[in-house]
Design a protein around this motif. Sequence first.
Motif, PDB file in Angstrom:
ATOM      1  N   UNK A 147       3.635 -39.962 -33.695  1.00  0.00           N
ATOM      2  CA  UNK A 147       2.673 -40.563 -34.710  1.00  0.00           C
ATOM      3  C   UNK A 147       1.455 -39.601 -34.738  1.00  0.00           C
ATOM      4  N   UNK A 148       0.892 -40.085 -35.770  1.00  0.00           N
ATOM      5  CA  UNK A 148      -0.444 -39.326 -35.945  1.00  0.00           C
ATOM      6  C   UNK A 148      -1.307 -40.411 -36.583  1.00  0.00           C
ATOM      7  N   UNK A 149      -2.491 -40.604 -36.029  1.00  0.00           N
ATOM      8  CA  UNK A 149      -3.665 -41.507 -36.373  1.00  0.00           C
ATOM      9  C   UNK A 149      -4.716 -40.709 -36.920  1.00  0.00           C
ATOM     10  N   UNK A 150      -5.467 -41.292 -38.224  1.00  0.00           N
ATOM     11  CA  UNK A 150      -6.909 -40.870 -38.358  1.00  0.00           C
ATOM     12  C   UNK A 150      -7.429 -41.929 -38.661  1.00  0.00           C
ATOM     13  N   UNK A 151      -8.670 -42.281 -37.994  1.00  0.00           N
ATOM     14  CA  UNK A 151      -9.335 -43.483 -38.230  1.00  0.00           C
ATOM     15  C   UNK A 151     -10.830 -42.791 -38.606  1.00  0.00           C
ATOM     16  N   UNK A 152     -11.605 -43.559 -39.448  1.00  0.00           N
ATOM     17  CA  UNK A 152     -12.976 -43.234 -40.014  1.00  0.00           C
ATOM     18  C   UNK A 152     -13.878 -44.419 -39.905  1.00  0.00           C
ATOM     19  N   UNK A 153     -14.930 -44.324 -39.220  1.00  0.00           N
ATOM     20  CA  UNK A 153     -15.805 -45.422 -39.030  1.00  0.00           C
ATOM     21  C   UNK A 153     -17.235 -44.769 -39.257  1.00  0.00           C
ATOM     22  N   UNK A 154     -17.982 -45.510 -39.905  1.00  0.00           N
ATOM     23  CA  UNK A 154     -19.387 -45.393 -40.282  1.00  0.00           C
ATOM     24  C   UNK A 154     -20.309 -46.051 -39.293  1.00  0.00           C
ATOM     25  N   UNK A 155     -20.334 -47.459 -39.104  1.00  0.00           N
ATOM     26  CA  UNK A 155     -20.926 -48.144 -38.300  1.00  0.00           C
ATOM     27  C   UNK A 155     -20.530 -49.539 -37.922  1.00  0.00           C
ATOM     28  N   UNK A 175       0.634 -42.596 -39.507  1.00  0.00           N
ATOM     29  CA  UNK A 175       2.134 -42.093 -39.825  1.00  0.00           C
ATOM     30  C   UNK A 175       2.962 -42.118 -38.590  1.00  0.00           C
ATOM     31  N   UNK A 176       3.858 -43.144 -38.731  1.00  0.00           N
ATOM     32  CA  UNK A 176       4.694 -43.332 -37.363  1.00  0.00           C
ATOM     33  C   UNK A 176       6.124 -43.160 -37.785  1.00  0.00           C
ATOM     34  N   UNK A 177       6.909 -42.935 -36.576  1.00  0.00           N
ATOM     35  CA  UNK A 177       8.266 -43.217 -36.899  1.00  0.00           C
ATOM     36  C   UNK A 177       8.592 -44.550 -36.602  1.00  0.00           C
TER      37      UNK A 177
END
Length: 177
Positions: free
Chosen positions: A140-148, A158-160
């Motif tokens: 898997x690959x994870x991209x997380x975006x946070x502001x506050x 994205x996962x198997x």
Amino acid sequence: MKNYIIPSIVTFILAGCTSKTNQTTTTTTTTTNQSVKTTVTPDECSTINNLINGYESGFNSIKTDKVNNQFTNQWSTNTHMIGANCTVTLNKSEQASYQCQTPVKTQTQTIKSHQKLAKQLRQCLTETGWLESQKETASSIYSTFVLDTKTPVITLATNQEGNGFSTRFEIAPPLGL
């Protein structure tokens, strides 16, 4: 570079944002016969910003038909970040989240595709102070975006899954709630 088993989302470019509003689209058919946009449009960041801003109203402006499900409050949407099926779901605290998930059968170009989507998100969000974290595993690959702690969190995962693969885009309640 490490070898990862990640689903192929080569045709699911963030510019794949589609909406039933006045937007010109170019489509291509994937191996799962889903029609998704594959070209970058000038308003890709405005689509993301509109979704983020829609969080406060429970994404009311993009809700269409209520999904017949006795266990959750869920609606189909007229805006699709990836794939052809996106939903808005209310959790037990009446907080809304927006999700799109798409199955993919092949592994072709998986890391490259996820990274391309993450890059496009990064281009739209980092100018306004959003921070990205990324985690990769063997499957898997994870991209997380946070502001506050008050702004919704954006996740691209994205996962198997079993014999196939899945990519999920989500705008969910902030971490501080």
